[in-house]
Design an enzyme around this catalytic site. Structure first.
Site, PDB file in Angstrom:
ATOM      1  N   THR A  74      11.438 -25.159  29.403  1.00  0.00           N
ATOM      2  CA  THR A  74      10.263 -24.479  28.871  1.00  0.00           C
ATOM      3  C   THR A  74       9.361 -25.401  28.048  1.00  0.00           C
ATOM      4  O   THR A  74       8.261 -25.016  27.661  1.00  0.00           O
ATOM      5  CB  THR A  74      10.690 -23.281  28.006  1.00  0.00           C
ATOM      6  OG1 THR A  74      11.679 -23.705  27.065  1.00  0.00           O
ATOM      7  CG2 THR A  74      11.286 -22.186  28.877  1.00  0.00           C
ATOM      8  N   HIS A 103      18.944 -27.943  19.883  1.00  0.00           N
ATOM      9  CA  HIS A 103      19.796 -28.118  21.062  1.00  0.00           C
ATOM     10  C   HIS A 103      20.891 -29.160  20.839  1.00  0.00           C
ATOM     11  O   HIS A 103      21.805 -29.286  21.660  1.00  0.00           O
ATOM     12  CB  HIS A 103      18.962 -28.581  22.268  1.00  0.00           C
ATOM     13  CG  HIS A 103      17.936 -27.591  22.719  1.00  0.00           C
ATOM     14  ND1 HIS A 103      16.590 -27.732  22.441  1.00  0.00           N
ATOM     15  CD2 HIS A 103      18.052 -26.450  23.438  1.00  0.00           C
ATOM     16  CE1 HIS A 103      15.918 -26.718  22.967  1.00  0.00           C
ATOM     17  NE2 HIS A 103      16.784 -25.923  23.578  1.00  0.00           N
ATOM     18  N   LYS A 132      13.729 -14.020  21.040  1.00  0.00           N
ATOM     19  CA  LYS A 132      12.277 -13.987  21.176  1.00  0.00           C
ATOM     20  C   LYS A 132      11.751 -12.573  20.975  1.00  0.00           C
ATOM     21  O   LYS A 132      12.368 -11.598  21.378  1.00  0.00           O
ATOM     22  CB  LYS A 132      11.856 -14.498  22.567  1.00  0.00           C
ATOM     23  CG  LYS A 132      12.276 -15.937  22.834  1.00  0.00           C
ATOM     24  CD  LYS A 132      11.577 -16.910  21.916  1.00  0.00           C
ATOM     25  CE  LYS A 132      12.034 -18.337  22.126  1.00  0.00           C
ATOM     26  NZ  LYS A 132      11.425 -19.267  21.180  1.00  0.00           N
ATOM     27  N   GLN A 171      22.193 -15.848  34.536  1.00  0.00           N
ATOM     28  CA  GLN A 171      23.006 -16.835  33.826  1.00  0.00           C
ATOM     29  C   GLN A 171      24.485 -16.641  34.142  1.00  0.00           C
ATOM     30  O   GLN A 171      25.229 -17.609  34.312  1.00  0.00           O
ATOM     31  CB  GLN A 171      22.780 -16.760  32.316  1.00  0.00           C
ATOM     32  CG  GLN A 171      23.572 -17.828  31.548  1.00  0.00           C
ATOM     33  CD  GLN A 171      23.192 -17.936  30.093  1.00  0.00           C
ATOM     34  OE1 GLN A 171      22.059 -17.666  29.725  1.00  0.00           O
ATOM     35  NE2 GLN A 171      24.135 -18.316  29.258  1.00  0.00           N
TER      36      GLN A 171
END
Length: 417
Positions: free
Chosen positions: A45, A53, A87, A180
């Site tokens: 993204t 991360h 989000k 996922q």
């Protein structure tokens, strides 16, 4: 702390990487029996990962050092949807060209942390677009979708929190956890991957993958998640006044990266040394036991060790030397961030508040004014009190540049071009 027989489990628990683990005793036995493969997924993204991360990258690093194979899964497929976890709004949809560009840029950082190749413990890169782009919708729903309860999906944080805040959640995003989970199953099939790791915000998605492997193929899969780190002050890890702490040098210089770690709160130093460096725990304990000058030394060690991993020893040592020149000797330093200004601009005079914003030392003109009013701005180490001040040729120092500072720790070099 539990007693583990596998080196990997001992290390990640001792160093504080684990918040949750599915069936840790069975996983420990599996790892002690022989090499395994584990993966972490990274969506494309942006064109760089950030410090948030880094904990999962370090987990892959420890995994490889324990003799196991790391798999870096790039989300060329899932990036076309966007992970709703954490989000409040739908992500902007990216084109395949943008995703490909971001993927190529992101991958550059992994070579610093992992060894790639064809050996049994060498890391590999896989892209989930290889299988997600080819899915046929009805067969996928029949094989995979039937194992997911919408009632249960609504209880996972990635969905529940969005709905509680009355923020829209598209059907596209609602599919993310299914895809996922399917990634985990595909990696188990293709690469005999038995472990998925990630941040704690991925716990629900990872558990779904573990359960999917069991239901469809009777596979024993495992998940490990690390805590989403905050600093001792409660701030989200990896955020500064200037924005995200990026891992790619084209987004954040090695010097700025070094400074981020050097500016860690005293209370965070020991924890960060455990998580973000390779230093032995005995060394970490010795460093964190110091006070005053010793804690500053520990911060410099943290900064140099962390920067060495991400940018290499040469860049880390250069950043440390620049810091010594800037802070210890009042100099400029070769590796300070550069803000360019045209010579004709300088001839006319450039408003200092505009330069503060342009250089990233302030996020807005209002913030720049407040910095000046609070005696927080210096030009060539001299405090500026006039918010209307303009910088010109007369402000160039002996090096032919202007050193512009906000507070005690943030500096840029204004360079005429």
């Amino acid at each position: 702390m539990a007693h583990f027989t596998s080196p990997f489990m001992r290390v990640i628990y001792e160093r504080g990487y684990v918040q949750d683990c599915t069936d840790r005793e069975a996983l420990d036995a599996r790892l002690a029996a022989g090499p395994q493969a584990a993966y972490v997924g990274y969506d494309c993204t942006a064109d760089s990962l950030h410090v948030g991360h880094l904990i999962s990258i370090m987990m892959l690093r420890h995994w490889q050092r324990a003799g196991h194979r790391p798999i870096v899964l790039m989300g060329g497929g899932t990036s076309q949807i966007g992970d709703p976890s954490g989000k409040d709004a739908t992500r902007q949809l990216l084109s395949k060209e943008e995703i490909a560009h971001n993927k190529a840029s992101i991958l550059r950082v992994f070579a610093r942390f992992l060894k790639f190749g064809d050996g049994p413990s060498d890391a590999i890169v896989v892209d989930n677009a290889d299988w997600l782009d080819e899915l046929r919708y009805i067969p996928f729903l029949r094989e995979v979708g039937r194992h997911f309860s919408v009632n249960r999906m609504l209880t996972f944080d990635s969905v529940k929190l969005r709905l509680e805040r009355e923020q829209p959640l598209s059907f596209l995003e609602f599919n993310y956890m299914v895809l996922q989970a399917y990634d985990f199953l595909e990696l188990a099939r293709r690469h005999d991957c038995s472990v998925q790791m990630g941040g704690s915000d991925q716990w629900g998605n990872i558990v779904c993958g573990v359960e999917l492997g069991r239901r469809i193929e009777g596979r024993a899969l495992f998940g490990i998640v690390a805590p989403l780190l905050t600093t001792s002050s409660g701030a989200k890890m990896g955020k500064t006044a200037a924005g995200a702490v990026w891992l790619n040098a084209n987004r954040l210089s090695a010097y700025e990266y070094w400074q981020f770690w050097r500016n860690a709160d005293d209370a965070d130093v020991g924890r960060f040394l455990r998580l973000f460096t390779d230093l032995p725990l005995s060394t970490v304990e010795r460093l964190e036991s110091g006070e005053d000058a010793d804690i500053n030394h520990a911060k410099e060690v943290l900064a140099t060790e962390a920067t060495t991993l991400c940018h290499g020893a040469e860049a880390a040592n250069a950043a440390a030397e620049t810091a010594r020149r800037v802070f210890g000797q009042g100099g400029t330093g070769d590796n300070l961030p550069v803000c360019e200004a045209r010579r004709d601009e300088l001839e006319q005079g450039v408003p200092i508040i505009g330069l503060l914003q342009r250089s990233g030392l302030a996020q807005s003109l209002g913030e720049a004014r407040r910095l000046v009013r609070g005696n927080g701005v210096r030009v060539n180490d001299e405090t500026v009190t006039d918010e209307m001040k303009k910088l010109g040729p007369g402000d160039l120092n002996d090096d032919g540049v202007i050193k512009l500072s906000a507070g005690k720790k943030r500096h840029v070099v204004v360079k005429p071009v």
